[in-house]
Scaffold this motif. Structure first.
Motif: not given
Length: 238
Positions: A33-42
């Motif tokens: 449901l989204g927000d795969v990206i950002d905050r973490g490195k990968y």
């Protein structure tokens, strides 16, 4: 089997841990449901991985929404600042390490993502969305919001009236804001599955739920049946 998770936020180890737990089969389907990206490195690596998964459907989250706006409209300083303020540096750097062809393919993929889906499992109807369902926008007089921003940005509360005869599954708002626990929250016709994977230093983890029997999977805490999860929460609510 149908599985749902949300808000990986660049934590590839957590995602791979969940995949090993659920042992996804060709006849199964995973919804992210989204927000795969950002905050973490990968985040970029995760997007590349998810795009290749035949039995996986990703929905648009607010971080992908920010990414599209910032990269499609580089002259818009507001879009740049908003994305930068949401810990996008690793995503930004790795995106520009891709070839121009790969960059365009990734943006086109993100732009093609749905913002809401409805599925039926064992005769139960589920609305899948990153932040808030379209039906709430239409019934709660949310006209002051841009629709696309509402559906990926709006913060639900346990007191909002959800669509009748449907169960809304969403992420975006960490579950600790509902019941002071980084475990999946079950409310009245609503299930929050953002277990704070973007905040591992604060006890966050990746959560996943199997819709056939409500079994819950956690990247840190393991596997709980519906009954075990309910019992765990009785003794672990802060």
């Amino acid at each position: 089997m149908h599985y749902v998770l949300s808000d990986i936020h660049g934590n590839k180890d957590a995602f791979d841990t969940i995949l090993s737990m659920i042992n996804l089969q060709p006849e199964d389907h995973l919804y992210i449901l989204g927000d795969v990206i950002d905050r973490g490195k990968y985040g970029i690596e995760l997007l590349q991985q998810i795009r290749t998964m035949q039995n996986c459907t990703m929905l648009l989250g607010n971080h992908e929404y920010m990414m599209i706006n910032a990269l499609r409209y580089p002259e818009n300083l507001h879009y740049q600042q908003v994305w930068r303020n949401n810990r996008s540096l690793d995503t930004f750097d790795k995106y520009f390490n891709l070839t121009e062809k790969e960059q365009e393919e990734m943006l086109c993929y993100l732009e093609s993502l749905p913002v809401q889906l409805e599925i039926t499992v064992n005769r139960r109807k589920f609305i899948l969305v990153h932040a808030a369902p379209q039906e709430l926008y239409e019934t709660e007089n949310m006209a002051s919001y841009n629709f696309n921003e509402f559906i990926v940005w709006y913060r639900l509360t346990p007191f909002l009236q959800m669509p009748a005869r449907k169960n809304v599954i969403f992420g975006h708002t960490p579950t600790e804001q509902f019941h002071q626990s980084m475990h999946i929250f079950h409310g009245k016709r609503m299930i929050d599955i953002d277990c704070g994977c973007g905040f591992p230093n604060y006890g966050g983890q990746l959560g996943c739920i199997r819709l056939e029997d409500m079994t819950e999977y956690y990247s840190n805490d393991g596997v709980f049946t519906k009954e075990e999860a309910a019992e765990w929460l009785k003794t672990h609510i802060m």
